[in-house]
Scaffold this motif. Structure first.
Motif, short mmCIF file in Angstrom:
data_model
loop_
_atom_site.label_atom_id
_atom_site.label_comp_id
_atom_site.label_asym_id
_atom_site.label_seq_id
_atom_site.Cartn_x
_atom_site.Cartn_y
_atom_site.Cartn_z
N ALA A 1 0.82 -1.21 0.00
CA ALA A 1 0.00 0.00 0.00
C ALA A 1 0.86 1.25 0.00
CB ALA A 1 -0.92 0.00 1.22
N VAL A 2 1.94 1.24 0.80
CA VAL A 2 2.84 2.39 0.85
C VAL A 2 3.49 2.62 -0.52
CG1 VAL A 2 5.00 3.25 1.82
CG2 VAL A 2 3.27 2.24 3.32
N ALA A 3 3.94 1.53 -1.15
CA ALA A 3 4.59 1.66 -2.46
C ALA A 3 3.60 2.19 -3.50
CB ALA A 3 5.13 0.30 -2.91
N ARG A 4 2.37 1.70 -3.44
CA ARG A 4 1.35 2.17 -4.40
C ARG A 4 1.04 3.65 -4.20
NH1 ARG A 4 -2.09 -1.05 -3.04
NH2 ARG A 4 -3.50 0.24 -1.80
N LEU A 5 0.91 4.05 -2.94
CA LEU A 5 0.63 5.46 -2.65
C LEU A 5 1.80 6.35 -3.05
CD1 LEU A 5 -1.14 5.15 0.82
CD2 LEU A 5 -2.17 5.84 -1.35
N ALA A 6 3.02 5.85 -2.84
CA ALA A 6 4.19 6.63 -3.23
C ALA A 6 4.21 6.83 -4.75
CB ALA A 6 5.47 5.92 -2.78
N SER A 7 3.85 5.78 -5.48
CA SER A 7 3.81 5.89 -6.94
C SER A 7 2.72 6.87 -7.38
CB SER A 7 3.54 4.51 -7.55
OG SER A 7 3.40 4.59 -8.95
N GLU A 8 1.55 6.78 -6.74
CA GLU A 8 0.46 7.70 -7.07
C GLU A 8 0.83 9.14 -6.73
OE1 GLU A 8 -2.95 6.27 -5.01
OE2 GLU A 8 -3.20 4.50 -6.28
N THR A 9 1.49 9.31 -5.60
CA THR A 9 1.91 10.66 -5.20
C THR A 9 2.91 11.23 -6.19
OG1 THR A 9 1.56 10.12 -2.87
CG2 THR A 9 2.95 12.02 -3.36
N PRO B 1 -13.81 11.50 -6.30
CA PRO B 1 -13.85 10.39 -5.32
C PRO B 1 -12.49 9.73 -5.12
CG PRO B 1 -15.74 10.27 -6.79
CD PRO B 1 -14.82 11.31 -7.35
N GLU B 2 -11.75 9.52 -6.20
CA GLU B 2 -10.43 8.91 -6.07
C GLU B 2 -9.46 9.84 -5.37
OE1 GLU B 2 -7.32 6.11 -6.51
OE2 GLU B 2 -9.51 6.00 -6.51
N PHE B 3 -9.56 11.13 -5.67
CA PHE B 3 -8.69 12.10 -4.99
C PHE B 3 -8.96 12.11 -3.49
CE2 PHE B 3 -8.11 16.40 -3.28
CZ PHE B 3 -6.75 16.57 -3.51
N ARG B 4 -10.24 12.06 -3.12
CA ARG B 4 -10.56 12.05 -1.68
C ARG B 4 -10.09 10.75 -1.03
NH1 ARG B 4 -15.29 14.98 -3.38
NH2 ARG B 4 -16.44 13.04 -3.77
N ARG B 5 -10.19 9.62 -1.75
CA ARG B 5 -9.73 8.35 -1.19
C ARG B 5 -8.25 8.40 -0.88
NH1 ARG B 5 -7.16 3.74 -2.50
NH2 ARG B 5 -6.61 4.55 -4.55
N VAL B 6 -7.47 8.89 -1.85
CA VAL B 6 -6.02 8.98 -1.64
C VAL B 6 -5.70 9.96 -0.51
CG1 VAL B 6 -3.83 9.64 -2.71
CG2 VAL B 6 -5.50 8.33 -4.02
N SER B 7 -6.42 11.06 -0.46
CA SER B 7 -6.18 12.05 0.60
C SER B 7 -6.49 11.46 1.97
CB SER B 7 -7.04 13.29 0.36
OG SER B 7 -6.69 13.92 -0.85
N ASP B 8 -7.59 10.69 2.06
CA ASP B 8 -7.95 10.06 3.34
C ASP B 8 -6.89 9.06 3.77
OD1 ASP B 8 -10.26 11.52 3.43
OD2 ASP B 8 -11.56 9.92 2.67
N ILE B 9 -6.37 8.28 2.83
CA ILE B 9 -5.33 7.30 3.15
C ILE B 9 -4.07 8.01 3.64
CG2 ILE B 9 -3.79 5.55 2.20
CD1 ILE B 9 -6.07 4.71 0.35
N ARG C 1 -3.86 10.95 5.05
CA ARG C 1 -4.10 11.50 6.38
C ARG C 1 -4.05 10.41 7.45
NH1 ARG C 1 -7.71 15.05 3.68
NH2 ARG C 1 -9.44 13.56 3.94
N ALA C 2 -4.62 9.22 7.12
CA ALA C 2 -4.60 8.11 8.06
C ALA C 2 -3.17 7.65 8.33
CB ALA C 2 -5.44 6.95 7.54
N LEU C 3 -2.36 7.57 7.27
CA LEU C 3 -0.96 7.16 7.45
C LEU C 3 -0.19 8.20 8.27
CD1 LEU C 3 -0.14 5.76 3.89
CD2 LEU C 3 -0.42 4.46 6.00
N ALA C 4 -0.47 9.47 8.00
CA ALA C 4 0.21 10.53 8.75
C ALA C 4 -0.19 10.48 10.22
CB ALA C 4 -0.13 11.90 8.14
N ALA C 5 -1.49 10.26 10.49
CA ALA C 5 -1.95 10.18 11.86
C ALA C 5 -1.35 8.98 12.59
CB ALA C 5 -3.49 10.09 11.89
N GLY C 6 -1.25 7.84 11.86
CA GLY C 6 -0.65 6.66 12.47
C GLY C 6 0.82 6.86 12.77
N GLY C 7 1.51 7.55 11.87
CA GLY C 7 2.93 7.83 12.13
C GLY C 7 3.12 8.77 13.30
N ALA C 8 2.20 9.73 13.44
CA ALA C 8 2.31 10.68 14.56
C ALA C 8 2.07 9.98 15.89
CB ALA C 8 1.29 11.81 14.37
N GLN C 9 1.16 8.99 15.92
CA GLN C 9 0.88 8.27 17.16
C GLN C 9 2.05 7.39 17.57
OE1 GLN C 9 -2.76 6.16 16.47
NE2 GLN C 9 -4.02 8.01 16.56
N GLN C 10 2.79 6.89 16.59
CA GLN C 10 3.97 6.07 16.91
C GLN C 10 5.14 6.99 17.25
OE1 GLN C 10 4.62 3.48 13.60
NE2 GLN C 10 2.64 2.46 13.82
#
Length: 261
Positions: free
Chosen positions: A175-183, A242-250, A252-261
């Protein structure tokens, strides 16, 4: 006594028919008091079932020492697919562990009661694993308190937990690799939009397929629409949003998870 208990159970069932679950012909609290007073465990089970007090129902089996009945009741009332509460299994696991501790203290770890409680505890742990009620580490911490448990008893549980964790990590990396490619693709597209002119040559409305007629709205993603097809929502492409919002939500979720760790 057995005849009186059977007669009392018949009366309780007849006074609370299945087709009138909310309208018993007697006071349930009074009936519970009488069942406790006379030690009618079958009546308590029936009433707790009708009242949907499943923890209290399981406690009847715990108090009577009916381990097989406890397992059977938890299978029935702990099944989430049938509207049950899977959390009941964690309480049953704790019960069998405590039972094993008491049995070992009274007669050593080799006595039949201690070994039987271990079998029941492992059965509860298996149901917890299947229903994903508790993290494996909490199940292991509960089982390690049982005086009869060995590494061999929990080897399968640990192995399966590690396999699932490895699979989850692999999916996370993908998932991280796919998001990095999309970004990266998005950044490249944004840079092109900032530095290069964009020529729109569409002749059809992306929403209706009809010929474009002024006024027309062009989006940088490459889609074009007749203004009437968009209505008041002309600030974002309805196809890409819709796809833009999906990627943005993911992200944000990854950023929030990284901040909690």
């Amino acid at each position: 006594r057995r005849h009186r208990a059977a007669r009392a159970l018949d009366l309780l069932q007849a006074g609370w028919p299945q087709h009138l679950p909310e309208h018993p012909k007697y006071d349930p609290d009074h009936a519970l008091m009488l069942c406790r007073l006379h030690g009618c465990s079958e009546g308590l089970v029936l009433l707790y079932d009708k009242l949907r007090l499943y923890r209290e129902l399981l406690q009847v089996f715990m108090d009577s020492g009916d381990s097989q009945g406890l397992i059977a009741a938890t299978v029935r009332y702990g099944d989430a697919s049938r509207g049950g509460d899977p959390q009941l299994w964690s309480e049953v696991l704790d019960h069998f562990v405590e039972q094993g501790i008491a049995a070992a203290a009274a007669g050593g770890t080799d006595n039949a009661a201690a070994q039987m409680s271990l079998e029941h505890a492992l059965s509860a742990a298996e149901h917890i694993e299947q229903a994903d009620v508790l993290p494996p580490i909490l199940v292991l911490q509960a089982l390690e308190r049982h005086p009869c448990v060995t590494v061999g008893h929990v080897r399968g549980l640990v192995s399966r937990a590690l396999t699932r964790e490895t699979a989850d990590l692999s999916k996370g990396r993908e998932a991280v690799a796919r998001l990095a490619s999309e970004t990266s693709s998005m950044r490249s597209e944004v840079e092109k939009l900032r530095t290069q002119p964009r020529v729109f040559q569409n002749s059809k409305c992306a929403a209706t397929g009809q010929t474009l007629e002024l006024p027309v709205v062009h989006f940088y993603c490459g889609h074009s629409f007749n203004q009437r097809s968009l209505g008041d929502n002309d600030t974002e492409c309805p196809i890409c949003a819709p796809e833009f919002r999906r990627v943005s939500d993911i992200r944000r979720a990854l950023a929030a998870g990284g901040a909690q760790q």
